[in-house]
Design an enzyme around this catalytic site. Structure first.
Site, short mmCIF file in Angstrom:
data_model
loop_
_atom_site.label_atom_id
_atom_site.label_comp_id
_atom_site.label_asym_id
_atom_site.label_seq_id
_atom_site.Cartn_x
_atom_site.Cartn_y
_atom_site.Cartn_z
N LYS A 1 16.51 1.24 -2.34
CA LYS A 1 17.36 2.06 -1.50
C LYS A 1 16.55 2.61 -0.33
CE LYS A 1 17.86 6.36 -2.56
NZ LYS A 1 16.88 7.45 -2.53
N ARG B 1 -0.20 -3.75 5.42
CA ARG B 1 -0.78 -3.82 6.77
C ARG B 1 -2.24 -3.40 6.81
NH1 ARG B 1 2.58 -0.53 10.99
NH2 ARG B 1 1.70 0.98 9.56
N HIS C 1 22.53 7.60 -6.83
CA HIS C 1 22.28 8.02 -8.21
C HIS C 1 23.45 8.82 -8.83
CE1 HIS C 1 18.43 6.69 -6.99
NE2 HIS C 1 17.96 7.82 -6.55
N LYS D 1 16.90 19.91 -3.67
CA LYS D 1 15.44 20.08 -3.77
C LYS D 1 15.14 21.56 -3.82
CE LYS D 1 14.21 15.65 -2.01
NZ LYS D 1 13.78 14.87 -3.17
N THR E 1 0.83 -1.21 0.00
CA THR E 1 0.00 0.00 0.00
C THR E 1 0.87 1.26 0.00
OG1 THR E 1 -0.14 -0.21 2.39
CG2 THR E 1 -2.01 -1.03 1.13
N GLY E 2 2.17 1.10 -0.14
CA GLY E 2 3.08 2.25 -0.09
C GLY E 2 3.08 3.04 -1.39
N ASP E 3 3.74 4.19 -1.28
CA ASP E 3 3.84 5.13 -2.38
C ASP E 3 4.53 4.55 -3.62
OD1 ASP E 3 2.89 7.68 -2.27
OD2 ASP E 3 4.93 8.51 -2.55
N LEU E 4 5.62 3.83 -3.37
CA LEU E 4 6.39 3.30 -4.49
C LEU E 4 5.57 2.31 -5.30
CD1 LEU E 4 9.35 3.25 -5.68
CD2 LEU E 4 9.56 1.08 -4.50
N ASP F 1 20.60 10.47 0.16
CA ASP F 1 19.42 10.21 -0.67
C ASP F 1 19.78 10.19 -2.17
OD1 ASP F 1 16.61 9.91 -1.16
OD2 ASP F 1 16.54 12.01 -1.77
C1 BG6 Z 1 14.84 9.05 -5.19
C2 BG6 Z 1 15.03 9.97 -4.04
O1 BG6 Z 1 15.74 7.97 -5.12
O2 BG6 Z 1 15.06 9.76 -6.40
C3 BG6 Z 1 14.08 11.17 -4.14
O3 BG6 Z 1 14.79 9.29 -2.82
C4 BG6 Z 1 14.24 11.85 -5.47
O4 BG6 Z 1 14.31 12.09 -3.08
C5 BG6 Z 1 14.16 10.84 -6.61
O5 BG6 Z 1 13.20 12.80 -5.60
C6 BG6 Z 1 14.52 11.47 -7.92
O6 BG6 Z 1 14.29 10.54 -8.95
P1 BG6 Z 1 13.95 11.04 -10.41
O7 BG6 Z 1 13.92 9.80 -11.22
O8 BG6 Z 1 12.66 11.75 -10.34
O9 BG6 Z 1 15.07 11.97 -10.79
#
Ligand code: BG6
Length: 496
Positions: free
Chosen positions: A155, A49, A247, A348, A17-20, A242
């Site tokens: 991650k 849950r 990345h 951000k 049920t999460g965002d991802l 993060d």
């Molecule tokens: C995620 C980070 O891994 O990548 C986020 O946790 C970030 O904070 C996101 O916003 C950015 O991904 P993308 O593909 O939108 O550049």
């Protein structure tokens, strides 16, 4: 176009049920269904849950697919996928639920002919990685006898080298290394995969891809959004953990590694690891002034709307020292790049959502043409990762007319324009690869180890420093110290 996957499997998502799951995984599965990639013997079990029936859960997913799929929803295809999605309610840390989950998977397995193959996807908070994996093991859900069980880990993979090593040892005590898929979704982006072709498929680029011809390389990953609804996670992570640890360092490794001896994933990983290990660590003295951190403050926009400061966002400590921006100048101690700076920044609430790499080439000696009078600029190779994908090269040419004035002109290739809608999104590509057992776009433990070891050197130095936050205004390119860092070496950021 990819070939249909012909391997039966139950795709089990922890964190159903999460965002991802809602924003990325289910829409990716829908896109894969439109593209005809999924086999008939395919089931999706989402574990969460919340008290929901499978029917309620399925119904709730339609809105996610409608908003996040790159295709319009077609009823026949959605029905096909929906029928395969099941919801299983369970409290993940509670060991008791796993035997019922196993029974449910075995039952579906028999009905759908998925032959015992399981892809366990951990789309959960990092604190749950260990209990889920150990419970899978205790309930004999990872057997690898005549079938396969793989695990995909999202991650953050640890929060420093020590915790990452511990997590890795837990996973490796249950799953064999070839069945562990550590995700970095940037590696699924089309232009990251294109980078190797651009570099190693073009003599004109590869022969000048070194510090003799290149003056500096810049990587920018900018976002307009703030921390959104992820305060709990972001407070303990910040931009360093993060974005940079995973990345940005992965992108840098692809830009800077040596050519692998083949396209086999082990050869590519070896080169990435070698490069990451070559990064000069930030001991205190070298570090001073070479890593800039920032946090956004409040801003009043033109229309009278206020953008809240990071410290005022819901769930954030009003005295938080978590960085929402980082910029750094680093070097690799190897022959190709010795002495040349790489500048990386991410943050951000910057002016645009954009990710790109710029290679700034060395300037010509000012003998025939002088920058000041002629307008001559250094050659730039821009690799645009997102939202637009493409490559452009800028060079100097004469302005029409009698004088020697120079125009900077561009050769431009727009990848996303040529292949619109034909390139799979990151998660589609990565799920398909995990189902096919292709590790190329996943990160190895050695890469993670090398990245953390570099990132830890920054985090350790930060512990000794005091910061004065907030220090940048939303909608700008971060703190002024980030510009000053480059100005010290007569460089400047290329804001594309
Ligand atoms: C995620 C980070 O891994 O990548 C986020 O946790 C970030 O904070 C996101 O916003 C950015 O991904 P993308 O593909 O939108 O550049």
């Amino acid at each position: 176009m990819q070939d249909r996957i012909r391997i039966p499997c139950i795709f089990t998502i922890f964190g159903g049920t999460g965002d991802l799951t809602r924003r990325k995984l289910i829409p990716a599965l829908y896109n894969m269904s439109v593209d005809g990639l999924l086999p008939d013997e395919f089931m999706v079990v989402c574990v969460g849950r919340k008290p929901l029936s499978t029917q309620e859960y399925r119904d709730s997913l339609l809105a996610s697919v409608t908003s996040h799929s790159c295709y319009p929803v077609r009823t026949d295809i959605w029905e096909w996928l929906k029928e395969r999605i099941h919801y299983f309610r369970m409290n993940l840390p509670d060991p008791d639920g796993y035997s019922s989950l196993k029974a449910r998977l075995d039952d579906l397995d028999e009905k759908a002919g998925t032959q015992g193959n399981r892809l366990f996807y951990l789309a959960v908070a990092p604190s749950l990685f260990e209990p889920v994996i150990l419970n899978l093991h205790r309930n004999r859900m990872v057997t690898n006898h005549g079938s396969w069980q793989r695990v995909v880990i999202e991650k953050p993979f640890g929060r420093d080298l020590k915790s990452a090593a511990f997590l890795n040892s837990v996973i490796e005590s249950v799953f064999p290394p070839e069945n562990i898929f550590r995700i970095d979704h940037y590696l699924g982006k089309e232009m990251l995969r294109n980078l190797m072709v651009i570099r190693f498929g073009n003599a004109v680029f590869e022969s000048i891809w070194n510090s003799r011809y290149i003056d500096n390389i810049q990587i920018t990953a900018a976002e307009t959004e703030g921390v959104e609804n992820r305060s709990g996670y972001y407070e303990s992570s910040g931009a360093l953990r993060d974005m940079l640890q995973n990345h940005l360092l992965q992108l840098l490794a692809l830009v800077a590694m040596e050519p692998p001896i083949s396209l086999d994933y082990r050869s590519i990983r070896d080169e990435k690891v070698k490069f990451l290990r070559s990064l000069l660590k930030m001991d205190d003295e070298a570090f001073r002034g070479h890593v800039i951190r920032g946090q956004y403050g409040e801003a009043l926009l033109d229309g009278g709307k206020t953008v809240r400061a990071y410290r005022q966002e819901a769930g954030i400590d009003p005295e938080s020292n978590t960085e929402t921006f980082i910029a750094l100048g680093i070097q690799a101690g190897n022959f190709r790049w010795g002495g040349m700076p790489f500048y990386l920044r991410t943050g951000k609430r910057l002016p645009k959502k954009t990710t790109y790499v710029v290679l700034e080439f060395k300037s010509m000696p000012e003998i025939l043409y002088f920058k000041e009078y002629s307008g001559m600029q250094p050659n730039l190779l821009e690799i645009r990762i997102q939202p637009e994908e493409g490559v452009s090269f800028s060079f100097n040419a004469k302005k029409p007319g009698p004088g020697n004035e120079i125009n900077t002109v561009k050769m431009d290739y727009c990848h996303s324009c040529d292949y619109e809608n034909n390139t799979p999104e990151s998660y589609e590509r990565l799920i398909a690869d995990a189902l096919r057992n292709d590790q190329t776009l996943f990160t190895s433990w050695e890469e993670i180890e090398a990245s953390w070891s570099f990132v830890d050197s920054i985090a350790r130095s930060w512990e000794k420093e005091t910061v004065s936050f907030p220090n940048y205004i939303p909608g700008t390119w971060g703190p002024t110290a980030s510009d000053e860092l480059l100005a010290r070496y007569r460089h400047h950021w290329w804001n594309l």
